[in-house]
Enzyme design. Sequence first.
Site, mmCIF file in Angstrom:
data_model
loop_
_atom_site.group_PDB
_atom_site.id
_atom_site.type_symbol
_atom_site.label_atom_id
_atom_site.label_comp_id
_atom_site.label_asym_id
_atom_site.label_seq_id
_atom_site.Cartn_x
_atom_site.Cartn_y
_atom_site.Cartn_z
ATOM 1 N N SER A 249 0.814 -1.201 0.000
ATOM 2 C CA SER A 249 0.000 0.000 0.000
ATOM 3 C C SER A 249 0.859 1.267 0.000
ATOM 4 O O SER A 249 1.736 1.398 -0.835
ATOM 5 C CB SER A 249 -0.931 -0.057 1.198
ATOM 6 O OG SER A 249 -2.107 0.621 0.903
ATOM 7 N N LYS A 253 4.335 2.137 -2.294
ATOM 8 C CA LYS A 253 4.746 3.294 -3.116
ATOM 9 C C LYS A 253 6.178 3.679 -2.728
ATOM 10 O O LYS A 253 7.032 3.927 -3.579
ATOM 11 C CB LYS A 253 3.818 4.497 -2.873
ATOM 12 C CG LYS A 253 2.310 4.203 -2.983
ATOM 13 C CD LYS A 253 1.483 5.462 -2.667
ATOM 14 C CE LYS A 253 0.115 5.203 -2.043
ATOM 15 N NZ LYS A 253 -0.911 4.583 -2.810
ATOM 16 N N TRP A 340 -9.843 0.392 -5.023
ATOM 17 C CA TRP A 340 -9.202 1.684 -4.726
ATOM 18 C C TRP A 340 -7.780 1.745 -5.321
ATOM 19 O O TRP A 340 -7.316 2.787 -5.761
ATOM 20 C CB TRP A 340 -9.174 1.862 -3.209
ATOM 21 C CG TRP A 340 -8.746 3.188 -2.688
ATOM 22 C CD1 TRP A 340 -7.668 3.439 -1.902
ATOM 23 C CD2 TRP A 340 -9.385 4.460 -2.881
ATOM 24 N NE1 TRP A 340 -7.597 4.771 -1.597
ATOM 25 C CE2 TRP A 340 -8.641 5.421 -2.176
ATOM 26 C CE3 TRP A 340 -10.530 4.855 -3.591
ATOM 27 C CZ2 TRP A 340 -8.991 6.770 -2.161
ATOM 28 C CZ3 TRP A 340 -10.880 6.205 -3.564
ATOM 29 C CH2 TRP A 340 -10.098 7.146 -2.858
ATOM 30 N N HIS A 390 -7.811 -5.750 0.354
ATOM 31 C CA HIS A 390 -6.535 -5.036 0.470
ATOM 32 C C HIS A 390 -5.758 -5.534 1.695
ATOM 33 O O HIS A 390 -6.119 -5.225 2.833
ATOM 34 C CB HIS A 390 -6.887 -3.542 0.622
ATOM 35 C CG HIS A 390 -5.714 -2.620 0.634
ATOM 36 N ND1 HIS A 390 -4.844 -2.503 -0.428
ATOM 37 C CD2 HIS A 390 -5.277 -1.737 1.567
ATOM 38 C CE1 HIS A 390 -3.933 -1.582 -0.151
ATOM 39 N NE2 HIS A 390 -4.171 -1.104 1.057
HETATM 40 C C1 GCU Z 1 -5.264 4.974 1.641
HETATM 41 C C2 GCU Z 1 -4.625 5.708 0.488
HETATM 42 C C3 GCU Z 1 -3.845 4.768 -0.416
HETATM 43 C C4 GCU Z 1 -2.892 3.922 0.396
HETATM 44 C C5 GCU Z 1 -3.646 3.225 1.499
HETATM 45 C C6 GCU Z 1 -2.793 2.410 2.450
HETATM 46 O O1 GCU Z 1 -6.308 4.183 1.180
HETATM 47 O O2 GCU Z 1 -5.623 6.390 -0.209
HETATM 48 O O3 GCU Z 1 -3.130 5.492 -1.393
HETATM 49 O O4 GCU Z 1 -2.215 3.009 -0.429
HETATM 50 O O5 GCU Z 1 -4.313 4.179 2.283
HETATM 51 O O6 GCU Z 1 -1.637 2.725 2.658
HETATM 52 O O7 GCU Z 1 -3.340 1.476 3.042
#
Ligand code: GCU
Length: 410
Positions: A249, A253, A340, A390
């Site tokens: 998540s 990144k 998402w 997720h």
């Molecule tokens: C939020 C955010 C995402 C990210 C996520 C996470 O949903 O919008 O960009 O990847 O958190 O880190 O769980």
Amino acid sequence: LFSFIACQCLAQSNTDESKVQPYTLPDVLKMPDGKRVTNSREWQLKQRPYIYRLFEENQFGRFPATKTAIRFRVMESDRNALDGIATRKQVRIWLHPSDSTVYADVLLYIPNNVKKPPVFIALNFSGNHTVSTDKHIALSTRWVSSRAKGGVNNRATEASRGADTASWQLHTLLQKGFALATAYCGDWETDTVTGYQTGIRTTMKDILNIQPNEWGAMGAWAWGLSRIVDYLQQDKAVDARKIALIGHSRLGKAALWAGASDQRIALVISNESGEGGAAISRRWYGETVKIINNNFPHWFGAKYRTYGDSVNTLPVDAHMLLSLIAPRPLYVASAEDDKWSDPKGEFLSAFEAGKVYALFGKQGIETDKMPEPNQPVGETVRYHLRTGRHAVTVYDWQQYLEFASREFGK
Ligand code: GCU
């Protein structure tokens, strides 16, 4: 009127595939002079540095180039951890030459039955003590999110121990002959809008020669991962030529940016990194550039925030970020219910990155047709769409351990 409609849309998220507008991706092989890259040498010498700079300028902000004199100390170790299967080490990395309050704590588990094993590195979301129920792990004393299990007033408690064991599969990892090195992302910067004020973007600004607004939390986390690599390079108990980096998540990144920035990292895994990570930003599906910058203004560089309403003018997109990992093995994974993160956008960028791997004679993903759930595809660039939500699951780890074993020739 059209741009007005576009602005309205981009502030919202879409999960209807029929509403995805056609888009044109920047050509990853097109050089600034208009010619196309034809071989790996040209890629490494010219195009790769050029694309890397585009990411610094337009998305992540600067990555500090200044070398710093960091110091390590093994604060605690036990050769008989986890009922004797592993050696545990807790290592403190002091980042600042004179301010001893600026440090990060790395938790290491090394399987006892393997000599110099390859090692997975990863940041964790809420402290090292969440990775395992092992009582000897020091409880983090830093700020933690109010969503962190067992947390009271944004601090971990004894009830926080082992809160996230399901995401780590530590025993399986050790049984398959890998070590694990992990640290809390909050040791570099806590994940809040004001986290930078007490994190390394402020405490290290003079040492690193960089102002807090010249990079974001993603950069700070990625830079932190490189410091774990520094430590591992001088720990003879692991094979530092075989470092696999995994991030989930938001930390996925950061992992992609770390993998792009530090070529000592030998293999990179993006688990549902989504927008700003592996997902194509130009695809209007799931989270958008506008939404992510509105909700998390501290994550990326300042210029990224200017593309919220004009994502098609962004000089980069996710396939180019993934290309910066080439020719090193790369695994991108999505989950079916995690709309998402835009599974299809993650798949398509992984597919596109194959063009750069091909310059090195490496095989990426063969077709741009999305695979069925739980059917991994690809070779040096690999991808799966898992069923479910997720998360990082047993299934995900099975694929990653198999992939890393194969790529590391184990
Ligand atoms: C939020 C955010 C995402 C990210 C996520 C996470 O949903 O919008 O960009 O990847 O958190 O880190 O769980």
